[in-house]
Design an enzyme around this catalytic site. Sequence first.
Site, mmCIF file in Angstrom:
data_model
loop_
_atom_site.group_PDB
_atom_site.id
_atom_site.type_symbol
_atom_site.label_atom_id
_atom_site.label_comp_id
_atom_site.label_asym_id
_atom_site.label_seq_id
_atom_site.Cartn_x
_atom_site.Cartn_y
_atom_site.Cartn_z
ATOM 1 N N ASN A 132 -11.642 -3.692 3.244
ATOM 2 C CA ASN A 132 -10.278 -3.918 3.740
ATOM 3 C C ASN A 132 -10.029 -5.344 4.209
ATOM 4 O O ASN A 132 -8.890 -5.830 4.172
ATOM 5 C CB ASN A 132 -9.952 -2.912 4.848
ATOM 6 C CG ASN A 132 -9.815 -1.498 4.301
ATOM 7 O OD1 ASN A 132 -9.841 -1.305 3.077
ATOM 8 N ND2 ASN A 132 -9.684 -0.512 5.163
ATOM 9 N N ALA A 191 1.849 3.344 -2.193
ATOM 10 C CA ALA A 191 1.576 4.557 -2.977
ATOM 11 C C ALA A 191 0.467 5.403 -2.362
ATOM 12 O O ALA A 191 0.074 6.428 -2.919
ATOM 13 C CB ALA A 191 1.209 4.168 -4.410
ATOM 14 N N ASP A 198 -2.322 6.127 18.526
ATOM 15 C CA ASP A 198 -3.065 6.463 19.752
ATOM 16 C C ASP A 198 -2.095 6.930 20.841
ATOM 17 O O ASP A 198 -2.386 7.865 21.594
ATOM 18 C CB ASP A 198 -3.869 5.244 20.226
ATOM 19 C CG ASP A 198 -4.832 4.764 19.158
ATOM 20 O OD1 ASP A 198 -5.504 5.610 18.551
ATOM 21 O OD2 ASP A 198 -4.899 3.545 18.917
ATOM 22 N N ARG A 233 -14.711 3.092 11.642
ATOM 23 C CA ARG A 233 -13.656 2.243 11.059
ATOM 24 C C ARG A 233 -14.255 0.915 10.605
ATOM 25 O O ARG A 233 -13.824 0.329 9.617
ATOM 26 C CB ARG A 233 -12.535 2.013 12.076
ATOM 27 C CG ARG A 233 -11.720 3.280 12.377
ATOM 28 C CD ARG A 233 -10.683 2.986 13.440
ATOM 29 N NE ARG A 233 -9.907 4.157 13.844
ATOM 30 C CZ ARG A 233 -10.321 5.066 14.712
ATOM 31 N NH1 ARG A 233 -11.515 4.983 15.263
ATOM 32 N NH2 ARG A 233 -9.528 6.082 15.030
ATOM 33 N N ASN A 285 -7.365 -0.477 8.597
ATOM 34 C CA ASN A 285 -8.529 -0.513 9.489
ATOM 35 C C ASN A 285 -9.632 -1.415 8.967
ATOM 36 O O ASN A 285 -9.709 -1.645 7.757
ATOM 37 C CB ASN A 285 -9.083 0.910 9.651
ATOM 38 C CG ASN A 285 -8.436 1.637 10.805
ATOM 39 O OD1 ASN A 285 -8.238 1.069 11.878
ATOM 40 N ND2 ASN A 285 -8.119 2.907 10.603
ATOM 41 N N GLY A 331 -1.822 7.423 0.886
ATOM 42 C CA GLY A 331 -1.632 8.601 1.732
ATOM 43 C C GLY A 331 -0.667 8.327 2.870
ATOM 44 O O GLY A 331 0.168 9.174 3.219
ATOM 45 N N ILE A 332 -0.762 7.175 3.487
ATOM 46 C CA ILE A 332 0.215 6.782 4.527
ATOM 47 C C ILE A 332 1.455 6.215 3.845
ATOM 48 O O ILE A 332 2.590 6.526 4.214
ATOM 49 C CB ILE A 332 -0.378 5.702 5.459
ATOM 50 C CG1 ILE A 332 -1.580 6.238 6.225
ATOM 51 C CG2 ILE A 332 0.687 5.198 6.436
ATOM 52 C CD1 ILE A 332 -2.396 5.159 6.929
ATOM 53 N N ARG A 336 -11.396 6.201 5.998
ATOM 54 C CA ARG A 336 -12.755 6.698 6.309
ATOM 55 C C ARG A 336 -13.045 8.033 5.638
ATOM 56 O O ARG A 336 -12.139 8.812 5.374
ATOM 57 C CB ARG A 336 -12.869 6.945 7.821
ATOM 58 C CG ARG A 336 -13.038 5.726 8.634
ATOM 59 C CD ARG A 336 -13.633 6.089 9.977
ATOM 60 N NE ARG A 336 -12.682 6.693 10.907
ATOM 61 C CZ ARG A 336 -13.040 7.320 12.022
ATOM 62 N NH1 ARG A 336 -14.324 7.456 12.326
ATOM 63 N NH2 ARG A 336 -12.136 7.823 12.839
ATOM 64 N N HIS A 386 -8.123 -0.265 18.702
ATOM 65 C CA HIS A 386 -7.949 0.965 17.919
ATOM 66 C C HIS A 386 -9.260 1.385 17.260
ATOM 67 O O HIS A 386 -9.404 1.344 16.038
ATOM 68 C CB HIS A 386 -6.845 0.775 16.864
ATOM 69 C CG HIS A 386 -6.644 1.996 16.016
ATOM 70 N ND1 HIS A 386 -6.141 3.179 16.522
ATOM 71 C CD2 HIS A 386 -6.929 2.248 14.714
ATOM 72 C CE1 HIS A 386 -6.111 4.091 15.572
ATOM 73 N NE2 HIS A 386 -6.597 3.552 14.459
ATOM 74 N N GLY A 421 0.861 -1.187 0.000
ATOM 75 C CA GLY A 421 0.000 0.000 0.000
ATOM 76 C C GLY A 421 0.894 1.232 0.000
ATOM 77 O O GLY A 421 0.526 2.299 0.501
#
Length: 359
Positions: A140, A56, A196, A133, A165, A58-59, A127, A223, A54
């Site tokens: 997911n 590419a 968190d 979530r 998530n 945002g994270i 989200r 979480h 994953g």
Amino acid sequence: MEPNSYANQRIARISSHLNPPNLKMNEHGDGSSLTSFHCRAKGASPGFKVAILGAAGGIGQPLSMLMKINPLVSVLHLYDVVNTPGVTSDISHMDTAAVVRGFLGQNQLEDALTGMDLVIIPAGVPRKPGMTRDDLFNINAGIVKTLCEAIAKRCPKAIVNVISNPVNSTVPIAAEVFKRAGTYDPKRLLGVTMLDVVRANTFVAEVLGLDPRDVDVPVVGGHAGITILPLLSQVKPHSSFTTKEIEYLTDRIQNGGTEVVEAKAGAGSATLSMAYAAVKFADACLRALKGEADVIQCAYVDSQVTELPFFASKVRLGRDGVVEFLPLGPLSDYERASLEKAKKELATSVEKGVAFIRK
Ligand SMILES: NC(=O)c1ccc[n+]([C@@H]2O[C@H](COP(=O)([O-])OP(=O)(O)OC[C@H]3O[C@@H](n4cnc5c(N)ncnc54)[C@H](O)[C@@H]3O)[C@@H](O)[C@H]2O)c1
Ligand SMILES: O=C(O)C[C@H](O)C(=O)O
């Protein structure tokens, strides 16, 4: 120009081409570039092999960038179903030691995973405002299942950090996949709840007027919403809080994710703070793999701390992953009551994940 600098520049330019065949790109198009055949072999730098699935996203992008800087990483594999050629080319130009390779699409998933020591999974949809979530489960769950099936085949001994998530369910899904494959080692599967802890340290430091780097807040449970349970009675340095402060801080820490989702107004959830937290956590795993003693972090793991099969709490990390569960310690009345509520929701989320694979 120094005598060798032209050749060095050419070698630097092709370094991003030292990739699987699908990512071989000749941006010059003149047929005159050096090929990997002409490059002097680089001595293998000591370190660990890390894959980001994953990469590419945002994270994934800031996480990949930060892992490229980590001196404990010698090889960095970036896998996604879209856009890895660009991300890999970009990151591979950073003058740090890790060798970066990109992998695109399901056909290259197993190659991306072969021989990895640590696999970090931030793949999946985030989200939008108004969603929980758990609303991400339908998409997911399948993504995490597919990725873990490939991990079981190609790097069954890797430490796996699950970010996707709902973590409360995706970690049990991963466990079930590994059990089916006969490769499950509970010590090596860790749900990432570091964000968190990062948030708790930040918000508590604000209230106490301290530097967040000097604050340590254990966050246990899971979480999502009320399963995120900051133990404010155990904050270091030892501090006392008014009831109002406890209610404010608990609510802010439990809803930190939603705060970001609403602020981003449809453009996703936490990515930058998450990449920071994921790197902090991955670095702890790598330091422990290397043999550093006393590496202790909160993580959502197959646990013996409560009667629940999975629970987030402080664990000691070692060469094999989790080597010790630290006890929860004395809880305040407020925390005890919150823990009971958290356990009910957690049990449902774990069952949902297990049922997804067993059904
Ligand atoms: N654990 C935490 O604390 C935490 C914090 C923030 C976000 N998250 C979760 O992390 C996930 C990713 O968030 P994001 O903001 O990076 O989302 P994103 O949409 O920006 O990126 C997700 C990436 O996953 C990729 N992807 C989709 N299907 C894939 C597959 N089958 N294999 C490999 N890659 C695939 C996408 O192409 C995309 O690049 C979300 O589920 C989000 O809820 C968890
Ligand atoms: O809130 C989200 O959906 C993303 C993540 O779990 C977070 O805590 O920021």
